[in-house]
Design a protein around this motif. Structure first.
Motif, PDB file in Angstrom:
ATOM      1  N   GLU A  76     -27.946 -10.044  28.452  1.00 53.25           N
ATOM      2  CA  GLU A  76     -26.551  -9.947  28.888  1.00 53.25           C
ATOM      3  C   GLU A  76     -25.784  -9.045  27.921  1.00 53.25           C
ATOM      4  OE1 GLU A  76     -24.749 -13.696  29.700  1.00 53.25           O
ATOM      5  OE2 GLU A  76     -26.491 -14.475  30.775  1.00 53.25           O
ATOM      6  N   HIS A  77     -26.128  -7.777  27.967  1.00 53.82           N
ATOM      7  CA  HIS A  77     -25.498  -6.791  27.095  1.00 53.82           C
ATOM      8  C   HIS A  77     -24.021  -6.644  27.450  1.00 53.82           C
ATOM      9  CE1 HIS A  77     -24.625  -2.798  25.411  1.00 53.82           C
ATOM     10  NE2 HIS A  77     -25.675  -2.976  24.633  1.00 53.82           N
ATOM     11  N   PRO A  78     -23.114  -6.677  26.467  1.00 54.30           N
ATOM     12  CA  PRO A  78     -21.686  -6.510  26.777  1.00 54.30           C
ATOM     13  C   PRO A  78     -21.363  -5.050  27.062  1.00 54.30           C
ATOM     14  CG  PRO A  78     -22.002  -6.597  24.415  1.00 54.30           C
ATOM     15  CD  PRO A  78     -23.365  -6.837  25.032  1.00 54.30           C
ATOM     16  N   LEU A  79     -20.155  -4.790  27.540  1.00 55.40           N
ATOM     17  CA  LEU A  79     -19.681  -3.413  27.595  1.00 55.40           C
ATOM     18  C   LEU A  79     -19.533  -2.930  26.159  1.00 55.40           C
ATOM     19  CD1 LEU A  79     -16.921  -3.718  30.340  1.00 55.40           C
ATOM     20  CD2 LEU A  79     -19.164  -2.681  30.586  1.00 55.40           C
ATOM     21  N   GLN A  80     -20.036  -1.730  25.883  1.00 54.05           N
ATOM     22  CA  GLN A  80     -20.051  -1.245  24.505  1.00 54.05           C
ATOM     23  C   GLN A  80     -19.551   0.187  24.439  1.00 54.05           C
ATOM     24  OE1 GLN A  80     -23.882  -1.266  22.654  1.00 54.05           O
ATOM     25  NE2 GLN A  80     -23.106  -0.795  20.625  1.00 54.05           N
ATOM     26  N   PHE A  81     -18.598   0.410  23.531  1.00 55.89           N
ATOM     27  CA  PHE A  81     -18.037   1.733  23.299  1.00 55.89           C
ATOM     28  C   PHE A  81     -18.368   2.098  21.847  1.00 55.89           C
ATOM     29  CE2 PHE A  81     -15.829  -0.422  26.610  1.00 55.89           C
ATOM     30  CZ  PHE A  81     -15.465   0.541  27.545  1.00 55.89           C
ATOM     31  N   TYR A  82     -19.298   3.037  21.676  1.00 51.73           N
ATOM     32  CA  TYR A  82     -19.846   3.323  20.343  1.00 51.73           C
ATOM     33  C   TYR A  82     -19.442   4.725  19.895  1.00 51.73           C
ATOM     34  CZ  TYR A  82     -23.252   4.077  16.617  1.00 51.73           C
ATOM     35  OH  TYR A  82     -23.848   4.353  15.421  1.00 51.73           O
ATOM     36  N   PHE A  83     -19.046   4.842  18.607  1.00 50.25           N
ATOM     37  CA  PHE A  83     -18.588   6.117  18.064  1.00 50.25           C
ATOM     38  C   PHE A  83     -19.287   6.372  16.722  1.00 50.25           C
ATOM     39  CE2 PHE A  83     -15.379   4.147  20.658  1.00 50.25           C
ATOM     40  CZ  PHE A  83     -14.933   5.171  21.486  1.00 50.25           C
ATOM     41  N   GLN A  84     -20.094   7.431  16.671  1.00 56.86           N
ATOM     42  CA  GLN A  84     -20.839   7.792  15.458  1.00 56.86           C
ATOM     43  C   GLN A  84     -19.996   8.818  14.696  1.00 56.86           C
ATOM     44  OE1 GLN A  84     -24.436   6.852  15.134  1.00 56.86           O
ATOM     45  NE2 GLN A  84     -24.439   7.589  13.036  1.00 56.86           N
ATOM     46  N   LEU A  85     -19.449   8.419  13.557  1.00 51.89           N
ATOM     47  CA  LEU A  85     -18.565   9.288  12.792  1.00 51.89           C
ATOM     48  C   LEU A  85     -19.330  10.144  11.797  1.00 51.89           C
ATOM     49  CD1 LEU A  85     -15.691   6.732  12.124  1.00 51.89           C
ATOM     50  CD2 LEU A  85     -15.770   8.516  13.852  1.00 51.89           C
ATOM     51  N   VAL A  86     -20.225   9.507  11.038  1.00 48.34           N
ATOM     52  CA  VAL A  86     -20.989  10.205  10.005  1.00 48.34           C
ATOM     53  C   VAL A  86     -22.442   9.748  10.081  1.00 48.34           C
ATOM     54  CG1 VAL A  86     -21.277  10.547   7.506  1.00 48.34           C
ATOM     55  CG2 VAL A  86     -18.982  10.380   8.475  1.00 48.34           C
ATOM     56  N   GLY A  87     -23.372  10.687   9.904  1.00 41.97           N
ATOM     57  CA  GLY A  87     -24.795  10.343   9.908  1.00 41.97           C
ATOM     58  C   GLY A  87     -25.396  10.426  11.296  1.00 41.97           C
ATOM     59  N   ASP A  88     -26.722  10.443  11.342  1.00 43.05           N
ATOM     60  CA  ASP A  88     -27.453  10.525  12.610  1.00 43.05           C
ATOM     61  C   ASP A  88     -28.295   9.276  12.817  1.00 43.05           C
ATOM     62  OD1 ASP A  88     -26.418  13.045  12.875  1.00 43.05           O
ATOM     63  OD2 ASP A  88     -28.190  14.053  12.087  1.00 43.05           O
ATOM     64  N   SER A  89     -28.467   8.878  14.068  1.00 42.01           N
ATOM     65  CA  SER A  89     -29.340   7.763  14.431  1.00 42.01           C
ATOM     66  C   SER A  89     -30.483   8.314  15.273  1.00 42.01           C
ATOM     67  CB  SER A  89     -28.570   6.701  15.229  1.00 42.01           C
ATOM     68  OG  SER A  89     -27.543   6.133  14.448  1.00 42.01           O
ATOM     69  N   VAL A  90     -31.722   8.109  14.816  1.00 36.71           N
ATOM     70  CA  VAL A  90     -32.904   8.584  15.535  1.00 36.71           C
ATOM     71  C   VAL A  90     -33.597   7.379  16.151  1.00 36.71           C
ATOM     72  CG1 VAL A  90     -35.100   9.819  15.368  1.00 36.71           C
ATOM     73  CG2 VAL A  90     -33.161  10.508  13.948  1.00 36.71           C
ATOM     74  N   SER A  91     -33.867   7.425  17.445  1.00 35.34           N
ATOM     75  CA  SER A  91     -34.467   6.295  18.147  1.00 35.34           C
ATOM     76  C   SER A  91     -35.581   6.775  19.060  1.00 35.34           C
ATOM     77  CB  SER A  91     -33.406   5.561  18.974  1.00 35.34           C
ATOM     78  OG  SER A  91     -33.992   4.528  19.746  1.00 35.34           O
ATOM     79  N   ASN A  92     -36.398   5.812  19.511  1.00 34.99           N
ATOM     80  CA  ASN A  92     -37.446   6.140  20.478  1.00 34.99           C
ATOM     81  C   ASN A  92     -36.894   6.213  21.903  1.00 34.99           C
ATOM     82  OD1 ASN A  92     -36.969   3.352  20.448  1.00 34.99           O
ATOM     83  ND2 ASN A  92     -38.999   2.878  21.219  1.00 34.99           N
ATOM     84  N   PHE A  93     -35.599   5.958  22.069  1.00 31.75           N
ATOM     85  CA  PHE A  93     -34.935   6.133  23.356  1.00 31.75           C
ATOM     86  C   PHE A  93     -33.893   7.229  23.220  1.00 31.75           C
ATOM     87  CE2 PHE A  93     -36.780   2.001  23.924  1.00 31.75           C
ATOM     88  CZ  PHE A  93     -37.042   1.914  25.285  1.00 31.75           C
ATOM     89  N   GLU A  94     -33.923   8.184  24.146  1.00 36.38           N
ATOM     90  CA  GLU A  94     -33.060   9.358  24.033  1.00 36.38           C
ATOM     91  C   GLU A  94     -31.592   8.985  23.935  1.00 36.38           C
ATOM     92  OE1 GLU A  94     -32.307  13.631  26.279  1.00 36.38           O
ATOM     93  OE2 GLU A  94     -33.536  12.093  27.227  1.00 36.38           O
ATOM     94  N   TYR A  95     -31.124   8.052  24.769  1.00 34.05           N
ATOM     95  CA  TYR A  95     -29.705   7.723  24.792  1.00 34.05           C
ATOM     96  C   TYR A  95     -29.249   7.045  23.509  1.00 34.05           C
ATOM     97  CZ  TYR A  95     -30.818   2.795  25.444  1.00 34.05           C
ATOM     98  OH  TYR A  95     -31.291   1.523  25.258  1.00 34.05           O
ATOM     99  N   ALA A  96     -30.185   6.442  22.771  1.00 32.65           N
ATOM    100  CA  ALA A  96     -29.825   5.718  21.548  1.00 32.65           C
ATOM    101  C   ALA A  96     -29.862   6.613  20.318  1.00 32.65           C
ATOM    102  CB  ALA A  96     -30.760   4.520  21.350  1.00 32.65           C
ATOM    103  N   SER A  97     -30.321   7.867  20.471  1.00 36.41           N
ATOM    104  CA  SER A  97     -30.311   8.818  19.361  1.00 36.41           C
ATOM    105  C   SER A  97     -28.955   9.515  19.343  1.00 36.41           C
ATOM    106  CB  SER A  97     -31.438   9.843  19.532  1.00 36.41           C
ATOM    107  OG  SER A  97     -32.700   9.223  19.434  1.00 36.41           O
ATOM    108  N   GLN A  98     -28.146   9.185  18.350  1.00 34.20           N
ATOM    109  CA  GLN A  98     -26.789   9.713  18.271  1.00 34.20           C
ATOM    110  C   GLN A  98     -26.630  10.572  17.027  1.00 34.20           C
ATOM    111  OE1 GLN A  98     -24.159   8.977  20.518  1.00 34.20           O
ATOM    112  NE2 GLN A  98     -25.708   8.002  21.781  1.00 34.20           N
TER     113      GLN A  98
END
Length: 331
Positions: A76-98
């Motif tokens: 039951e994932h909530p509505l999520q509004f995510y903002f990456q200000l500094v740094g990079d996130s690398v993930s095995n899912f394309e949408y999660a790599s910010q």
């Protein structure tokens, strides 16, 4: 996309060393400051509950060592509004790599378990807004049978894939984000101020989706398997540290070209495969010596050294102490 950070061995939860709750007994507003263990990172995550089902999470930390993060599987994932200000996130899912300057809007539904990889040193700053879908609909007078067509992708059932769209942080968003970061108020005024800024960001991000500026992503489509294969290569090196494969053999075993493996290993772990293996061997040797059940020569052979002198010199260069002194329990 909510993250649960794990230690580099990927087995134990990354525990906070200090939690400093600030509570307002009159409503649901609370603020919890979670500091990171100093050996792994310097900084904090601030978890602010604005209302029941409505929270603001502020992250500001500097990673000291390579860290792997697992997100929980959320039915039951909530509505999520995510903002990456500094740094990079690398993930095995394309949408999660910010990357820094990017934002993501996730609808409700089933969230798969994801991997995140952070190589040191890296500073990260982000702001995350979570709001339960029912609260969102109540706040804005939306009923299940009257959900606007352009927002229907955000409201899915727990057994359905949730929607993700990524975009760029605009100048207006940047202003609101900085105002949240530099909030000068306390108590009830702080709650009202932060809540208004969070709602402002929600509006700006929704407008970005409605005008078609955001990019629709597919949550369950992995970006690629290169990172997973690099972790497989790491595991092979660890399991065969006594007689490790060549770079060519290692690349063939995990289905990558030697160039892909070399570049990818450096990017994920911040060091070459050879450097990683050397450090792993030394750390295993130190553990065996601390146990005190083996001779120095046997420990050297166990971690892949046939020449005792080379092992002793390498051990002393890394830890500043000889293997023999380590065996005797000297610091």
């Amino acid at each position: 996309m909510s993250n649960t950070i794990l230690q580099p061995d990927n087995t134990n939860p990354f525990p906070p060393v200090a939690e400093n709750p600030i509570l307002n007994a009159g409503n649901y507003f609370s603020e919890n400051l979670i500091e990171y263990p100093h050996e792994l990172a310097h900084g904090y995550i601030k978890d602010i509950k604005l209302h029941q089902g409505f929270s603001l999470i502020i992250g500001d930390y500097q990673i000291h060592g390579d860290v792997t993060e697992y997100s929980p599987e959320e039915p039951e994932h909530p509505l999520q509004f995510y903002f990456q200000l500094v740094g990079d996130s690398v993930s095995n899912f394309e949408y999660a790599s910010q990357k820094a300057g990017e934002t993501a809007l996730c609808g409700c539904g089933m969230s798969p378990r994801k991997l995140y990889y952070t190589s040191s040193p890296q500073k990260k700053q982000d702001i995350d807004i979570h709001i339960q879908p029912e609260l969102f609909k109540t706040l804005f007078g939306i009923h299940n049978d009257t959900i606007p067509h352009l927002l229907k992708h955000l409201f899915r059932q727990p057994d359905e894939e949730y929607s993700v769209r990524t975009g760029t942080i605009t100048t207006q968003m940047q202003v609101s984000l900085q105002q949240i970061w530099q909030c000068p108020f306390q108590g009830l005024v702080k709650q009202i101020y932060l809540e208004s800024k969070a709602l402002e960001l929600i509006a700006l991000r929704l407008q970005q989706d409605i005008t078609g500026e955001a990019i629709q992503c597919h949550p369950h489509k992995p970006k690629r398997t290169v990172i997973e294969r690099i972790y497989q290569a790491k595991e092979l090196l660890e399991s065969r540290m006594e007689n490790p494969p060549s770079m060519m053999e290692l690349a063939e075993n995990v289905g990558l070209s030697p160039y892909q493996l070399k570049q990818g290993f450096q990017k994920v772990f911040g060091k070459s495969a050879f450097q990683y293996l050397h450090q792993y061997r030394m750390e295993q040797a130190r553990l065996l010596l601390y146990e005190g059940n083996m001779r120095v020569a046997d420990v050297a052979n166990c971690v892949g050294y046939s020449h005792l002198g080379q092992f002793s010199a390498a051990f002393k260069r890394m830890f500043g102490i000889s293997p023999r002194d380590c065996l005797k329990g000297k610091v």
